[in-house]
Write an enzyme that holds these catalytic residues in place. Structure first.
Site, PDB file in Angstrom:
ATOM      1  N   ASP A  30      -5.207  -2.665   6.436  1.00  0.00           N
ATOM      2  CA  ASP A  30      -4.315  -2.291   5.339  1.00  0.00           C
ATOM      3  C   ASP A  30      -3.966  -0.819   5.500  1.00  0.00           C
ATOM      4  O   ASP A  30      -4.785  -0.028   5.963  1.00  0.00           O
ATOM      5  CB  ASP A  30      -4.960  -2.553   3.969  1.00  0.00           C
ATOM      6  CG  ASP A  30      -3.909  -2.798   2.895  1.00  0.00           C
ATOM      7  OD1 ASP A  30      -3.766  -3.950   2.436  1.00  0.00           O
ATOM      8  OD2 ASP A  30      -3.191  -1.832   2.544  1.00  0.00           O
ATOM      9  N   THR A  86       6.256  -9.169  -0.392  1.00  0.00           N
ATOM     10  CA  THR A  86       7.708  -9.388  -0.281  1.00  0.00           C
ATOM     11  C   THR A  86       8.281  -9.410  -1.698  1.00  0.00           C
ATOM     12  O   THR A  86       8.707 -10.454  -2.191  1.00  0.00           O
ATOM     13  CB  THR A  86       8.030 -10.711   0.451  1.00  0.00           C
ATOM     14  OG1 THR A  86       7.240 -11.768  -0.118  1.00  0.00           O
ATOM     15  CG2 THR A  86       7.749 -10.616   1.928  1.00  0.00           C
ATOM     16  N   CYS A 263       4.537 -14.724  -7.708  1.00  0.00           N
ATOM     17  CA  CYS A 263       5.274 -15.615  -6.804  1.00  0.00           C
ATOM     18  C   CYS A 263       6.499 -16.268  -7.436  1.00  0.00           C
ATOM     19  O   CYS A 263       7.620 -16.057  -6.966  1.00  0.00           O
ATOM     20  CB  CYS A 263       4.340 -16.696  -6.270  1.00  0.00           C
ATOM     21  SG  CYS A 263       3.097 -16.016  -5.170  1.00  0.00           S
ATOM     22  N   ARG A 332       1.399  -9.030 -12.485  1.00  0.00           N
ATOM     23  CA  ARG A 332       2.810  -9.016 -12.075  1.00  0.00           C
ATOM     24  C   ARG A 332       3.610 -10.069 -12.857  1.00  0.00           C
ATOM     25  O   ARG A 332       3.250 -11.231 -12.886  1.00  0.00           O
ATOM     26  CB  ARG A 332       2.916  -9.246 -10.557  1.00  0.00           C
ATOM     27  CG  ARG A 332       2.452  -8.014  -9.766  1.00  0.00           C
ATOM     28  CD  ARG A 332       2.493  -8.240  -8.282  1.00  0.00           C
ATOM     29  NE  ARG A 332       1.342  -8.981  -7.776  1.00  0.00           N
ATOM     30  CZ  ARG A 332       1.086  -9.166  -6.480  1.00  0.00           C
ATOM     31  NH1 ARG A 332       1.902  -8.684  -5.565  1.00  0.00           N
ATOM     32  NH2 ARG A 332       0.019  -9.840  -6.104  1.00  0.00           N
TER      33      ARG A 332
HETATM   34  P1  NAD Z   1      -0.278  -7.678  -2.297  1.00  0.00           P
HETATM   35  O1  NAD Z   1       0.736  -6.726  -2.761  1.00  0.00           O
HETATM   36  O2  NAD Z   1      -1.472  -8.001  -3.143  1.00  0.00           O
HETATM   37  O3  NAD Z   1      -0.870  -7.169  -0.876  1.00  0.00           O
HETATM   38  C1  NAD Z   1      -0.089  -6.698   0.173  1.00  0.00           C
HETATM   39  C2  NAD Z   1      -0.920  -5.688   0.953  1.00  0.00           C
HETATM   40  O4  NAD Z   1      -0.242  -5.355   2.161  1.00  0.00           O
HETATM   41  C3  NAD Z   1      -1.150  -4.368   0.238  1.00  0.00           C
HETATM   42  O5  NAD Z   1      -2.535  -4.101   0.170  1.00  0.00           O
HETATM   43  C4  NAD Z   1      -0.418  -3.328   1.084  1.00  0.00           C
HETATM   44  O6  NAD Z   1      -1.045  -2.061   1.090  1.00  0.00           O
HETATM   45  C5  NAD Z   1      -0.477  -3.973   2.454  1.00  0.00           C
HETATM   46  N1  NAD Z   1       0.542  -3.527   3.410  1.00  0.00           N
HETATM   47  C6  NAD Z   1       1.876  -3.427   3.230  1.00  0.00           C
HETATM   48  N2  NAD Z   1       2.469  -2.996   4.370  1.00  0.00           N
HETATM   49  C7  NAD Z   1       1.489  -2.845   5.295  1.00  0.00           C
HETATM   50  C8  NAD Z   1       1.463  -2.438   6.668  1.00  0.00           C
HETATM   51  N3  NAD Z   1       2.584  -2.122   7.332  1.00  0.00           N
HETATM   52  N4  NAD Z   1       0.284  -2.374   7.290  1.00  0.00           N
HETATM   53  C9  NAD Z   1      -0.862  -2.682   6.637  1.00  0.00           C
HETATM   54  N5  NAD Z   1      -0.899  -3.092   5.364  1.00  0.00           N
HETATM   55  C10 NAD Z   1       0.269  -3.167   4.692  1.00  0.00           C
HETATM   56  O7  NAD Z   1       0.499  -8.996  -1.934  1.00  0.00           O
HETATM   57  P2  NAD Z   1      -0.002 -10.539  -2.069  1.00  0.00           P
HETATM   58  O8  NAD Z   1       0.005 -10.968  -3.474  1.00  0.00           O
HETATM   59  O9  NAD Z   1      -1.231 -10.730  -1.249  1.00  0.00           O
HETATM   60  O10 NAD Z   1       1.225 -11.275  -1.357  1.00  0.00           O
HETATM   61  C11 NAD Z   1       1.455 -11.162   0.035  1.00  0.00           C
HETATM   62  C12 NAD Z   1       2.484 -12.199   0.431  1.00  0.00           C
HETATM   63  O11 NAD Z   1       1.956 -13.514   0.226  1.00  0.00           O
HETATM   64  C13 NAD Z   1       3.778 -12.148  -0.385  1.00  0.00           C
HETATM   65  O12 NAD Z   1       4.867 -12.475   0.455  1.00  0.00           O
HETATM   66  C14 NAD Z   1       3.572 -13.229  -1.418  1.00  0.00           C
HETATM   67  O13 NAD Z   1       4.781 -13.749  -1.884  1.00  0.00           O
HETATM   68  C15 NAD Z   1       2.804 -14.260  -0.622  1.00  0.00           C
HETATM   69  N6  NAD Z   1       1.974 -15.156  -1.436  1.00  0.00           N
HETATM   70  C16 NAD Z   1       1.248 -14.653  -2.479  1.00  0.00           C
HETATM   71  C17 NAD Z   1       0.426 -15.516  -3.223  1.00  0.00           C
HETATM   72  C18 NAD Z   1      -0.387 -14.981  -4.392  1.00  0.00           C
HETATM   73  O14 NAD Z   1      -0.953 -15.807  -5.103  1.00  0.00           O
HETATM   74  N7  NAD Z   1      -0.483 -13.689  -4.606  1.00  0.00           N
HETATM   75  C19 NAD Z   1       0.348 -16.872  -2.886  1.00  0.00           C
HETATM   76  C20 NAD Z   1       1.074 -17.339  -1.808  1.00  0.00           C
HETATM   77  C21 NAD Z   1       1.895 -16.468  -1.092  1.00  0.00           C
END
Ligand code: NAD
Length: 439
Positions: A30, A86, A263, A332
């Site tokens: 991260d 995203t 989401c 969120r």
């Molecule tokens: P989040 O915001 O909790 O986590 C994303 C992480 O990525 C952050 O910690 C950020 O610091 C890190 N990051 C960003 N750019 C980076 C880089 N270049 N290098 C290293 N680290 C980097 O996001 P999330 O809720 O885990 O969601 C991630 C993806 O999964 C999204 O596209 C979301 O739509 C999808 N998704 C989320 C869920 C859910 O329940 N939250 C379920 C299914 C799919």
């Protein structure tokens, strides 16, 4: 397999820990150094039941590690998963792919040998094609296969969902990518998880279609709930009556204050944007987005209405539950945000409690008094609204609640109680979709 996970948010951290649990060697990256620092100390950056134990066990076993050094982490990896955010693009609601593209560029530039880049982030159709181009530009000599592997886990039940998925969806354009993903998921397949192999664009679309469909189901039952209130029917019985039909199914038929979370809101918007760009409108999703957005604020008006005639200015409403659903700390797009705003707009004072969400809620909400428990929240309040159905709020001592309040008004936006229970405790009771029902 040696796997690198870029992004240790809800999806990256859970997926990384679960992939380690099924035997792979996982390096989690991260760019947020404080997150990695905490993880190295064994402190979870998110609340997810069972995650600390799972992470601890796999770190101990040497299968799971954390770093901010992306270049070192991707070196020698069989697959590099992108699990960065995203969010909705502010200008037009499309998915903001800047984090995905930045990660893809950094991964490709760091590679010294071939690998498979896998998007676990939810990304619009065609993103895999763009990542292929980015990788080629960033590191022309290296062979990179790009696959899509959307994640369907639910916050609050994420580990179970990952380890025992209804299905795993894998979209690939090459045999190499398909073979690598097949090996990664072989332990889950051996336990009975169906793997759906498709072309990459199809896989990207499956994720959006799934989330849009679930949003439709929620919004449908919410509107049926409104009709129940108008005609004197009970939405809980309607849900059961239709849900037992196998073609419909019982899940996602609990009427409530509208969907929120990280989401559904952003994914429905992004799907609409894709549909618009390809001139293939999906009007049913358009309607869902419209209805859901208005519903959240309407729930604020429902609370005001339950408080009766008279100026609400200066009165206090207790909000129980802030997160968009129980068993997560994720705030969120939580309905509580719109409901509280609607109340504050007419001068109502808000006191709130949530078992896990208050840290993030403090960053998002102004002029809310946060308290340590539900009984503190209701003291002297003129109404209490249950916004998130945490177990703690399903089992309240209602006579005690009523005794503490200035006006014993319960607005049960999650249908946790029966009217009888509330009225026996001496409370005025409003719920969702329970027109004229005594139960
Ligand atoms: P989040 O915001 O909790 O986590 C994303 C992480 O990525 C952050 O910690 C950020 O610091 C890190 N990051 C960003 N750019 C980076 C880089 N270049 N290098 C290293 N680290 C980097 O996001 P999330 O809720 O885990 O969601 C991630 C993806 O999964 C999204 O596209 C979301 O739509 C999808 N998704 C989320 C869920 C859910 O329940 N939250 C379920 C299914 C799919």
């Amino acid at each position: 397999m040696r796997i690198t996970m870029i992004g240790t948010g809800y999806v990256g951290l859970v997926s990384g820990a679960c992939l380690a649990e099924i035997g792979h060697e996982i390096r989690c990256v991260d760019k947020d150094a404080s997150k990695i620092e905490r993880l190295l100390q064994g402190i979870m950056p998110i609340y997810e039941p069972g995650l600390d134990t799972l992470v601890g066990r796999n770190v101990e076993a040497g299968r799971l590690s954390f770093t901010t050094d992306l270049a070192a982490a991707v070196d020698g990896a069989d697959a590099v998963f992108i699990a960065v955010g995203t969010p909705s693009r502010k200008s037009d609601g499309h998915a903001d792919l800047s984090y995905v593209y930045a990660a893809a560029r950094e991964i490709a530039a760091s590679l010294t040998g071939p690998t498979v880049i896998v998007t676990k982030s939810t990304v619009p159709v065609g993103t895999g094609d763009a990542i292929e181009r980015i990788a080629e530009e960033a590191n022309p000599g290296i062979k990179v296969d790009v696959a899509s592997n959307p994640e369907f886990l639910r916050e609050g039940a994420a580990i179970g969902d990952f380890m025992k998925p209804d299905r795993v969806v894998v979209g690939t354009q090459t045999d190499t990518a398909r073979d690598v993903l097949q090996k990664i998921y072989a332990p889950l397949e051996a336990e009975g998880a169906p793997i759906v192999f498709t072309a990459r664009r199809t896989s990207e679309l499956i994720k959006y279609a799934a989330n849009a469909f679930l949003s439709i189901k929620i919004t449908f039952i919410n509107e049926i709930a409104d009709l129940c209130e108008a005609v004197g029917a009970d939405v809980r019985d309607v849900s059961r009556g239709i849900g037992l039909d196998n073609r419909i199914g019982t899940k996602f038929l609990n009427a409530g204050p509208g969907y929120g979370g990280s989401c559904f809101p952003k994914d429905t918007l992004a799907l609409l944007k894709t549909a618009e760009d390809y001139q293939s409108p999906i009007r049913v999703v358009d309607a869902v987005v419209y209805v859901n957005e208005r519903r959240k604020r309407a729930m604020g008006r429902k609370v005001l209405k339950a408080m009766g005639e008279g100026d609400p200015r200066g009165k206090t409403v207790a909000i129980l539950g802030l997160t968009f659903k129980p068993d997560t700390d994720d705030m969120r797009e939580a309905p509580a945000l719109s409901i509280i705003q609607a109340l504050q707009d007419v001068g109502v004072k808000v006191r709130a409690h949530d078992p896990e969400g208050m840290v993030h809620a403090r960053e998002l909400l102004k002029d809310v008094e946060f308290v340590d428990g539900p009984y503190e929240a209701v003291e002297g309040a003129h109404a209490v609204a249950i916004v998130t159905e945490w177990d703690l709020y399903r089992d309240l001592d209602l006579p005690r609640v009523a005794g503490l309040m200035a006006e014993p008004v319960l607005v049960d936006l999650r249908n946790c109680y029966t009217r009888d229970q509330a009225e026996k405790a001496g409370m005025h009771y409003e719920a969702i979709g329970r027109g004229g029902s005594a139960g």
